[in-house]
Design a protein around this motif. Sequence first.
Motif, PDB file in Angstrom:
ATOM      1  N   GLU A  36       0.824  -1.252  -0.029  1.00  0.00           N
ATOM      2  CA  GLU A  36       0.243  -0.049   0.102  1.00  0.00           C
ATOM      3  C   GLU A  36       0.908   1.398   0.051  1.00  0.00           C
ATOM      4  N   SER A  67      -3.110   0.207  -3.724  1.00  0.00           N
ATOM      5  CA  SER A  67      -2.762  -1.092  -2.866  1.00  0.00           C
ATOM      6  C   SER A  67      -3.198  -2.269  -3.605  1.00  0.00           C
ATOM      7  N   SER A 113      -6.863  -5.804  -2.601  1.00  0.00           N
ATOM      8  CA  SER A 113      -6.484  -5.253  -1.127  1.00  0.00           C
ATOM      9  C   SER A 113      -7.724  -5.425  -0.220  1.00  0.00           C
TER      10      SER A 113
END
Length: 372
Positions: A36, A67, A113
Amino acid sequence: MKVICQQEKLNFGIQTVSKAISSKVIEPIYGNIKLETSNNNMRLIATSGDISIEILIGVDSVEKEGSITVPSRELGNLIGSFNSGKVEIESDDIKLITITSKGCHYQLNGLPSDQFPSMQKTISEDLITINQETLKNMIKETFFAIAPPDEVRAVLKGSLFEIEGENLTVVSADGRRMAKKTGKLLNSPGKNFEIVVPKKTLNELIRILSEGSEEEVNIFISDSQIDFHIDNIRILSSIIQGKFPNYRQVIPTHCEQSLRINKENLYKALKRASFIAQDLESPNLVKFKVHGSQIIITANTQDVGQAYEEVDLEEPAQSLDIAFNAKYLIDALSSMATTEIIFELSNPVNPGIIKPAQREDYLYVIMPVRLK
């Protein structure tokens, strides 16, 4: 996401967080590392569910924030094999990640993510602060006495963290031995309490905490979690539920004699004797014969041979025949930072105590082996 960073920093970050990943992954996402970006930093996170490790590393530039999660093994092997220098990482933040470095061009399949478990901030007013080196030494000198994985009592599969006033005491026990060390806190929560920290978490702390560092560790504690903040690294761990046994009850209040011994001499003698102490019925069994100004250590295994060692005492002692598991003694002596020890003994059936001769912050209790 598009970011440029140095191979050394990225590789260090991957190696640091990947230790949180279990060897038995319950879902594919738990085998991934989350990458990230924000500002000029990259955050890497890995988790097993019970323990999560996060690190923040500086990067050369972030051209596009975002991310994604990437398989830990493939990412670690790839980045670790690159030469030092710049690495460019670009992803569509959904599945595909492209990695480029000095003529190398790779693509890996990841996962979004938003499927990755969140690493929540521990909500707690119970903050303790301690010196990094102090905490590292406390864990190292007690870690070996944690019970093995097949232990029925879950609370013995970790170490007790006992906060009393301005002191932290770490205790490990497996039913046959107990190691205890106390250290000074830099900040205490103003109340006393106990928690049990899992062995895996302690192992990662030993690896991450800096040797000789004067930097601080901030530790937040809640009813179910313990949260370590170490420089740019964070370790969030579940705690083991249950009441740790009353360790004070196993510490002898009186011993018949105190033997002052050079630690290295005793350690080397036990190490050599343990090569012979291989009997299947009584593994690692060594016999002590305290006589005059010496301890005579013997071991005998029919198909291997015999061992005989003489270890000098600083002062004459009362005669005593007693036996121990050599491994339990070797574990303690190899972890103890001291040149001389005090070995307190009473008789062949009561526990003995080993402690450093020059300090009072450490104590090791060991049960003798009863001979047939």
